[in-house]
Scaffold this active site. Structure first.
Site, PDB file in Angstrom:
ATOM      1  N   ASP A  20       0.856  -1.398  -0.057  1.00  0.00           N
ATOM      2  CA  ASP A  20       0.451  -0.246   0.080  1.00  0.00           C
ATOM      3  C   ASP A  20       0.466   1.223  -0.150  1.00  0.00           C
ATOM      4  O   ASP A  20       1.883   1.507   0.889  1.00  0.00           O
ATOM      5  CB  ASP A  20      -0.328   0.214   1.350  1.00  0.00           C
ATOM      6  CG  ASP A  20      -2.284   1.104   1.103  1.00  0.00           C
ATOM      7  OD1 ASP A  20      -2.095   1.862   0.263  1.00  0.00           O
ATOM      8  OD2 ASP A  20      -2.767   1.536   2.105  1.00  0.00           O
ATOM      9  N   ASP A 114      -2.512   2.195  -6.132  1.00  0.00           N
ATOM     10  CA  ASP A 114      -1.554   2.530  -4.996  1.00  0.00           C
ATOM     11  C   ASP A 114      -1.757   0.913  -4.822  1.00  0.00           C
ATOM     12  O   ASP A 114      -0.830   1.398  -3.260  1.00  0.00           O
ATOM     13  CB  ASP A 114      -1.862   3.769  -3.938  1.00  0.00           C
ATOM     14  CG  ASP A 114      -2.678   3.608  -3.794  1.00  0.00           C
ATOM     15  OD1 ASP A 114      -4.278   2.915  -3.785  1.00  0.00           O
ATOM     16  OD2 ASP A 114      -3.528   4.696  -2.454  1.00  0.00           O
ATOM     17  N   GLU A 115      -2.580  -0.218  -4.482  1.00  0.00           N
ATOM     18  CA  GLU A 115      -2.609  -0.573  -3.202  1.00  0.00           C
ATOM     19  C   GLU A 115      -2.834  -1.898  -4.444  1.00  0.00           C
ATOM     20  O   GLU A 115      -3.778  -2.130  -5.429  1.00  0.00           O
ATOM     21  CB  GLU A 115      -3.574  -1.214  -2.661  1.00  0.00           C
ATOM     22  CG  GLU A 115      -4.796  -0.565  -2.752  1.00  0.00           C
ATOM     23  CD  GLU A 115      -5.738  -0.865  -1.510  1.00  0.00           C
ATOM     24  OE1 GLU A 115      -4.998  -0.770  -0.874  1.00  0.00           O
ATOM     25  OE2 GLU A 115      -6.599   0.113  -1.457  1.00  0.00           O
TER      26      GLU A 115
END
Length: 368
Positions: A20, A114-115
């Protein structure tokens, strides 16, 4: 040993990493503009109808959070610096990060820009320790992008995601199979995946406050009160999550929305806005060769009350005109509106892919 026991046993042998990125959008902006470093930054619109898309850790210290109205964020932090989003840049950086993931495993399940989950039980570098591999991946991300990532390591997705949040920012944590059940026992039910505020309140009324409280209940009790989710709660309270990392996770929906500088009171204006959104979403669906059976209209009023209306067809939409008709039919009964509308959104769901065949072509209009 039955197949369920075998699946449970295999689950504890897996090595899952949840990566993350830390305050991703805001961190990209601070990376690219040195003047923003160390300052409270919000990515989003600064106007009276703006919304915070992301906040730097300096801004979060003042209580600024994503999805917060910009006027509220400004009240919490007078020195807050607003930066307009640059999604093309964020997507480009995300591709760099996913290329790094692919250096180590093909079992990558993106959750957002983003993860992502990574199954590294068997990895391309032959690294036996998932903890060590998470450190290698985070260092590589830092070297390539200049950004910090946090990671969680465990034997299942549920715990890996929780672990990635334990030592943020720029840290990582490990929850081993031996620790899993005890960790979950102490976990407040509001932290459980799929437990929203309403479900958490219902659990509170039943005396279910922690994972240990859930573990003490029978499957019949949990199913009676929570339906199909009861089975999930029963298993995860025992540290059992058999969900695999899915490299080709199906997209569940495709949509667009717009927040207006002035509230909309007029049906004609609302219809024009919905028409623009429909055209945008239909073009996106065509580019991705996706077809849909469900149309969803989202309306947010001036007091931030939000409603949705939807229609589901027996067969996929065949043309933009049909999409327009359904969306407008969902909108029309909402007028005359008791108060102004500050946001409208249109979404397609119940999606299916059609390789190389965009959702176009004439077909008789489906009725409901």
């Amino acid at each position: 040993m039955d197949s369920t026991d075998t699946a449970d046993r295999d689950t504890f042998r897996r090595k899952i990493i949840h990566v993350d990125m830390d305050a991703f959008y805001a961190s990209v902006e601070q990376r690219d503009d040195p003047a923003l470093r160390g300052r409270p930054v919000a990515v989003g619109g600064a106007g009276p109808r703006g919304v915070v898309a992301a906040a730097s850790y300096e801004a979060r210290a003042f209580g600024v959070r994503s999805a917060m109205p910009s006027v509220t964020a400004r009240r919490k932090c007078a020195d807050l610096v607003f930066v307009p989003p640059r999604f093309e840049v964020y997507r480009a950086v995300s591709r760099q990060i996913h290329d790094i993931f692919a250096e180590h495993t093909d079992l990558i399940e993106p959750l957002s820009l983003d993860e992502a989950y990574l199954d590294v039980t068997e990895n391309k570098q032959g690294v036996a320790s998932a903890t060590e591999l998470a450190q290698v991946i985070r260092a590589r991300i830092k070297a390539v992008t200049g950004l910090n990532a946090s990671a969680g390591v465990s034997y299942c997705k549920f715990l890996a995601k929780l672990a990635s949040d334990l030592n943020k920012p720029n840290g990582q944590a490990v929850i081993t199979p031996r620790q899993g059940a005890d960790f979950i026992a102490a976990l407040p039910v509001a932290r459980f995946h799929g437990v929203g505020p309403a479900t958490a309140a219902r659990m509170e009324r039943l005396g279910l406050r922690t994972g240990a409280d859930l573990r003490a209940q029978t499957p019949a009790f949990l199913t009676a009160h929570f339906g199909k989710a009861g089975g999930w709660y029963h298993r995860i309270a025992r540290g059992i999550d058999t969900r695999p990392v899915q490299p080709h996770r199906e997209r569940k929906s495709l949509g667009s929305e717009d927040t207006f500088l002035e509230d909309i009171h007029d049906l004609a204006r609302a219809r024009a806005e919905v028409s623009t959104l429909v055209t945008k979403v239909w073009a996106l669906a065509a580019r991705k060769t996706l077809r849909a059976r469900t149309v969803v209209l989202k309306v947010k009023y001036a007091d931030f009350r939000q409603i949705t209306r939807s229609r589901t067809l027996s067969v996929p939409l065949g043309a933009e005109a049909e999409f327009q008709t359904l969306a407008q039919a969902l909108l029309d009964p909402l007028f005359p509106t008791p108060q102004g509308i500050r946001l409208l959104g249109v979404t397609l769901s119940s999606l299916s892919g059609d390789e190389g065949e965009p959702p176009t072509g004439a077909r008789q209009l489906s009725l409901w």
